[in-house]
Scaffold this motif. Structure first.
Motif, PDB file in Angstrom:
ATOM      1  N   CYS A  35       1.104  -1.021  -0.258  1.00  0.00           N
ATOM      2  CA  CYS A  35      -0.255   0.035   0.240  1.00  0.00           C
ATOM      3  C   CYS A  35       1.135   1.546  -0.156  1.00  0.00           C
ATOM      4  O   CYS A  35       0.440   2.679   0.389  1.00  0.00           O
ATOM      5  N   GLY A  36       2.236   1.226  -0.335  1.00  0.00           N
ATOM      6  CA  GLY A  36       3.422   2.395  -0.341  1.00  0.00           C
ATOM      7  C   GLY A  36       4.481   2.380   1.364  1.00  0.00           C
ATOM      8  O   GLY A  36       4.442   3.882   0.984  1.00  0.00           O
ATOM      9  N   THR A  37       4.386   0.959   1.227  1.00  0.00           N
ATOM     10  CA  THR A  37       5.160   1.543   2.558  1.00  0.00           C
ATOM     11  C   THR A  37       7.041   1.588   2.448  1.00  0.00           C
ATOM     12  O   THR A  37       6.741   2.854   3.230  1.00  0.00           O
ATOM     13  N   THR A  38       7.362   0.972   1.286  1.00  0.00           N
ATOM     14  CA  THR A  38       8.214   1.517   1.147  1.00  0.00           C
ATOM     15  C   THR A  38       8.612   3.355   0.609  1.00  0.00           C
ATOM     16  O   THR A  38       9.000   4.353   1.018  1.00  0.00           O
ATOM     17  N   TRP A  39       7.365   3.932  -0.382  1.00  0.00           N
ATOM     18  CA  TRP A  39       7.273   4.928  -0.496  1.00  0.00           C
ATOM     19  C   TRP A  39       7.062   5.849   0.960  1.00  0.00           C
ATOM     20  O   TRP A  39       7.909   7.029   0.563  1.00  0.00           O
ATOM     21  N   MET A  40       6.359   5.649   1.558  1.00  0.00           N
ATOM     22  CA  MET A  40       6.464   6.310   2.725  1.00  0.00           C
ATOM     23  C   MET A  40       7.777   6.649   3.761  1.00  0.00           C
ATOM     24  O   MET A  40       8.096   7.615   3.886  1.00  0.00           O
ATOM     25  N   GLN A  41       8.182   5.193   3.276  1.00  0.00           N
ATOM     26  CA  GLN A  41       9.467   5.554   4.402  1.00  0.00           C
ATOM     27  C   GLN A  41      10.994   6.359   3.599  1.00  0.00           C
ATOM     28  O   GLN A  41      11.421   6.894   4.215  1.00  0.00           O
ATOM     29  N   MET A  42      11.038   6.309   1.910  1.00  0.00           N
ATOM     30  CA  MET A  42      11.590   7.307   1.543  1.00  0.00           C
ATOM     31  C   MET A  42      10.681   8.570   1.139  1.00  0.00           C
ATOM     32  O   MET A  42      12.012   9.359   2.156  1.00  0.00           O
ATOM     33  N   LEU A  43       9.719   8.947   2.151  1.00  0.00           N
ATOM     34  CA  LEU A  43       9.424  10.461   1.901  1.00  0.00           C
ATOM     35  C   LEU A  43       9.426  11.113   4.045  1.00  0.00           C
ATOM     36  O   LEU A  43      10.476  12.169   4.140  1.00  0.00           O
ATOM     37  N   CYS A  44      10.021   9.726   4.706  1.00  0.00           N
ATOM     38  CA  CYS A  44      10.044  10.185   5.947  1.00  0.00           C
ATOM     39  C   CYS A  44      11.352  10.687   5.966  1.00  0.00           C
ATOM     40  O   CYS A  44      11.581  11.925   6.486  1.00  0.00           O
ATOM     41  N   LYS A 199      -0.442   9.713  -5.573  1.00  0.00           N
ATOM     42  CA  LYS A 199       0.176   9.781  -6.702  1.00  0.00           C
ATOM     43  C   LYS A 199      -0.106  10.640  -7.606  1.00  0.00           C
ATOM     44  O   LYS A 199       0.589  11.237  -8.214  1.00  0.00           O
ATOM     45  N   ALA A 200      -1.127  11.361  -7.039  1.00  0.00           N
ATOM     46  CA  ALA A 200      -2.022  12.935  -7.504  1.00  0.00           C
ATOM     47  C   ALA A 200      -1.087  14.164  -6.803  1.00  0.00           C
ATOM     48  O   ALA A 200      -1.279  15.090  -7.856  1.00  0.00           O
ATOM     49  N   ASP A 201      -0.803  14.683  -6.297  1.00  0.00           N
ATOM     50  CA  ASP A 201      -0.187  15.538  -5.810  1.00  0.00           C
ATOM     51  C   ASP A 201       0.857  14.895  -4.473  1.00  0.00           C
ATOM     52  O   ASP A 201       0.840  15.209  -3.417  1.00  0.00           O
ATOM     53  N   LEU A 202       1.609  14.439  -5.320  1.00  0.00           N
ATOM     54  CA  LEU A 202       3.324  13.857  -4.668  1.00  0.00           C
ATOM     55  C   LEU A 202       4.010  15.340  -2.974  1.00  0.00           C
ATOM     56  O   LEU A 202       3.575  15.111  -2.544  1.00  0.00           O
ATOM     57  N   PRO A 203       4.304  16.710  -4.077  1.00  0.00           N
ATOM     58  CA  PRO A 203       4.389  18.133  -3.880  1.00  0.00           C
ATOM     59  C   PRO A 203       3.540  18.404  -2.496  1.00  0.00           C
ATOM     60  O   PRO A 203       4.025  18.489  -1.062  1.00  0.00           O
ATOM     61  N   PHE A 231       7.321   7.314  -8.605  1.00  0.00           N
ATOM     62  CA  PHE A 231       7.503   5.842  -8.421  1.00  0.00           C
ATOM     63  C   PHE A 231       9.046   5.452  -9.750  1.00  0.00           C
ATOM     64  O   PHE A 231       9.318   4.462  -9.225  1.00  0.00           O
ATOM     65  N   ASP A 232       8.969   6.728 -10.822  1.00  0.00           N
ATOM     66  CA  ASP A 232      10.002   5.782 -11.875  1.00  0.00           C
ATOM     67  C   ASP A 232      11.056   6.354 -11.036  1.00  0.00           C
ATOM     68  O   ASP A 232      12.571   5.390 -11.584  1.00  0.00           O
ATOM     69  N   ARG A 233      11.711   7.433 -10.676  1.00  0.00           N
ATOM     70  CA  ARG A 233      12.773   8.055 -10.091  1.00  0.00           C
ATOM     71  C   ARG A 233      13.229   6.661  -8.665  1.00  0.00           C
ATOM     72  O   ARG A 233      14.189   6.300  -8.955  1.00  0.00           O
ATOM     73  N   THR A 254      14.436  -4.080  -8.875  1.00  0.00           N
ATOM     74  CA  THR A 254      13.589  -3.334 -10.210  1.00  0.00           C
ATOM     75  C   THR A 254      12.337  -3.661 -10.397  1.00  0.00           C
ATOM     76  O   THR A 254      10.912  -2.845 -10.197  1.00  0.00           O
ATOM     77  N   ASN A 255      12.088  -5.383 -10.091  1.00  0.00           N
ATOM     78  CA  ASN A 255      10.510  -5.545 -10.364  1.00  0.00           C
ATOM     79  C   ASN A 255       9.554  -5.044  -8.830  1.00  0.00           C
ATOM     80  O   ASN A 255       8.748  -5.304  -9.323  1.00  0.00           O
ATOM     81  N   PHE A 256      10.540  -5.160  -8.268  1.00  0.00           N
ATOM     82  CA  PHE A 256       9.788  -4.582  -6.703  1.00  0.00           C
ATOM     83  C   PHE A 256       8.802  -3.639  -6.838  1.00  0.00           C
ATOM     84  O   PHE A 256       7.889  -3.566  -6.131  1.00  0.00           O
ATOM     85  N   PHE A 257       9.506  -2.207  -7.872  1.00  0.00           N
ATOM     86  CA  PHE A 257       8.689  -1.825  -7.706  1.00  0.00           C
ATOM     87  C   PHE A 257       8.435  -1.525  -9.553  1.00  0.00           C
ATOM     88  O   PHE A 257       8.626  -1.297 -10.271  1.00  0.00           O
ATOM     89  N   ARG A 258       7.438  -2.446  -9.794  1.00  0.00           N
ATOM     90  CA  ARG A 258       6.698  -3.224 -10.808  1.00  0.00           C
ATOM     91  C   ARG A 258       5.879  -1.671 -12.011  1.00  0.00           C
ATOM     92  O   ARG A 258       6.884  -1.658 -12.580  1.00  0.00           O
ATOM     93  N   SER A 259       4.893  -1.840 -11.107  1.00  0.00           N
ATOM     94  CA  SER A 259       4.471  -0.782 -12.507  1.00  0.00           C
ATOM     95  C   SER A 259       4.176   1.083 -11.051  1.00  0.00           C
ATOM     96  O   SER A 259       4.105   2.518 -11.439  1.00  0.00           O
ATOM     97  N   GLY A 260       3.470   0.391 -10.208  1.00  0.00           N
ATOM     98  CA  GLY A 260       2.581   2.003  -9.424  1.00  0.00           C
ATOM     99  C   GLY A 260       1.615   1.890  -9.951  1.00  0.00           C
ATOM    100  O   GLY A 260       1.133   3.180  -9.344  1.00  0.00           O
ATOM    101  N   THR A 261       1.045   1.866 -10.549  1.00  0.00           N
ATOM    102  CA  THR A 261       0.266   2.518 -11.626  1.00  0.00           C
ATOM    103  C   THR A 261      -1.934   1.839 -10.518  1.00  0.00           C
ATOM    104  O   THR A 261      -1.658   0.463  -9.551  1.00  0.00           O
ATOM    105  N   SER A 262      -3.049   2.001 -11.030  1.00  0.00           N
ATOM    106  CA  SER A 262      -4.228   1.914 -10.406  1.00  0.00           C
ATOM    107  C   SER A 262      -4.631   2.129 -11.209  1.00  0.00           C
ATOM    108  O   SER A 262      -4.330   2.019 -11.972  1.00  0.00           O
TER     109      SER A 262
END
Length: 301
Positions: A35-44, A199-203, A231-233, A254-262
Motif C-alpha cells: 500500500c506504499g510502505t517503501t514510498w512512505m519510508q522514503m518520504l520520511c 500519486k495525484a499530488d506528491l508535493p 515512482f520512476d525515480r 527493480t521489479n519490486f517497483f513493478r508499475s505503481g499504477t492503479s
C-alpha cells in the motif's frame, strides 16, 4: 490501557515490539502490504535528513522491526544506536502496537484491489533462495489457484484473522488494518495517507507529511524532494530502496517497483464482480471508510 492484539504471520510477529524502547519523536510507519510502505519510508527519510541521497540502503535505516526473518536483536541494537529521528516499518495494525506519547503513527491506504494484484506480483518476485534460507515453506509463495479470478475471491471472501500460516494478506485484514487508524484519525499522533493522493499530488502530500512530523521546509525544497521520490525515480534506485535487498529477497529489485499504477483490477472484474466485491467491502467497513479506501481524501471532499 487495552491489551494489545497479537498479530502473527509466517514473516512477522507483533510481540517483537515488546523489546523496543521508544523515544519522543519516533515515527512508526504501519501499512498493509503493498500500500506504499517503501514510498512512505522514503518520504520520511527525505524530510528527516533533508536530502534524497541516503548513506546506506533504506531497509537498514528504517528496518522492519517485527519481521521474524531478520535478527531482532540486531535490529533493536541498530535502532538504539541511531542518533537521528527514527522511523520504523511494520505491517502490524494500530491495535497491535504500543501507543506511546510523543510517537507519530502513520498509515497508508490503497484501493484494496490494486494492493491485492500488487502483492501477487511481489510474491512471484520472491527469490527461491530467500524462501529456503529464511526458513519459509516454498508453498507460501505459490498461488492457491491457477485462476486469477478464483484467487481474487479467495482473498476477498476470507475472514479476518490476526494469525496466519501465510502472509496474512486478505481483504478483511487490509480493511481491519486501515480501520484501526481510521477510528483514531482525529488523534494528533495518528496520520492517514492514501496511495491515490500520493500519486495525484506528491508535493502536496509531502507538505502534509512535513506538517505531521513538525518539520519545516520551503515550498521549493518540497518540490525538489518530491521530484526525487516519484515512482520512476525510486524504481531506478531499486538496489538501495527496495526492502530486503540486504537479504537478497527478490529475483529482481527493480521489479519490486513493478508499475505503481492503479486500476489494473478493471481487467479482472466485470460489473457483476465489482458489485459482489462492493457488497463484501460493505460487510467490513462503514460507508465513509469504504469510500476513502477506494478514493483517498480527495474522494471525500
Amino acid at each position: 490501557m487495552a491489551e494489545l492484539r497479537r498479530y502473527r504471520t509466517v514473516v512477522s510477529d507483533s510481540a517483537l515490539w515488546a523489546g523496543f524502547e521508544f523515544r519522543t519523536g519516533d515515527v512508526v510507519i504501519s501499512t498493509p502490504a503493498k500500500c506504499g510502505t517503501t514510498w512512505m519510508q522514503m518520504l520520511c527519510a527525505m524530510l528527516i535528513f533533508d536530502t534524497a541521497e541516503l548513506h546506506r540502503p533504506l531497509t537498514e535505516i528504517s528496518p522492519w522491526l517485527d519481521a521474524v526473518t531478520y535478527d531482532t536483536a540486531a535490529i533493536l541494537a541498530e535502532l538504539e544506536s541511531q542518533q537521528h529521528r527514527r522511523f520504523i516499518k511494520t505491517h502490524t495494525p494500530l491495535d497491535g502496537l504500543p501507543f506511546e506519547a510523543g510517537v507519530t503513527y502513520i498509515c497508508v491506504g490503497r484501493d484494496p484491489r490494486d494492493a491485492m494484484l500488487s502483492f501477487e506480483h511481489a510474491a512471484a518476485n520472491i527469490h527461491p533462495d530467500a524462501i529456503t534460507s529464511g526458513g519459509l515453506d516454498p508453498q507460501v509463495s505459490q498461488p492457491p489457484s491457477e485462476d486469477p479470478l478464483e484467487r481474487f475471491w479467495l482473498w476477498a471472501d476470507a475472514e479476518f484473522t490476526p494469525e496466519s500460516s501465510t502472509f496474512g494478506v486478505t481483504l478483511a485484514n487490509l480493511v481491519h488494518h486501515v480501520r484501526t487508524f481510521w477510528e483514531r484519525r482525529d488523534d494528533p499522533q495518528v496520520a492517514l495517507f492514501h496511495y491515490a493522493d500520493l500519486k495525484a499530488d506528491l508535493p502536496g502530500q509531502l507538505r502534509r507529511l512535513a506538517t505531521v512530523l513538525s518539520i519545516e521546509a520551503s515550498e521549493q525544497r518540497l518540490e525538489q524532494l518530491a521530484a526525487a521520490a516519484t515512482f520512476d525515480r525510486m524504481r531506478k534506485r531499486a538496489d538501495e530502496l527496495a526492502p530486503g535487498v540486504d537479504a537478497k529477497l527478490w529475483r529482481s529489485n527493480t521489479n519490486f517497483f513493478r508499475s505503481g499504477t492503479s486500476g489494473q483490477w478493471h481487467d479482472l472484474l466485470d460489473p457483476a464482480a465489482v458489485e459482489r466485491y462492493t457488497g463484501r467491502v460493505a460487510e467490513l467497513a462503514p460507508p465513509e471508510l469504504a469510500k476513502w479506501l477506494h478514493t483517498g481524501w480527495s474522494g471525500l471532499r
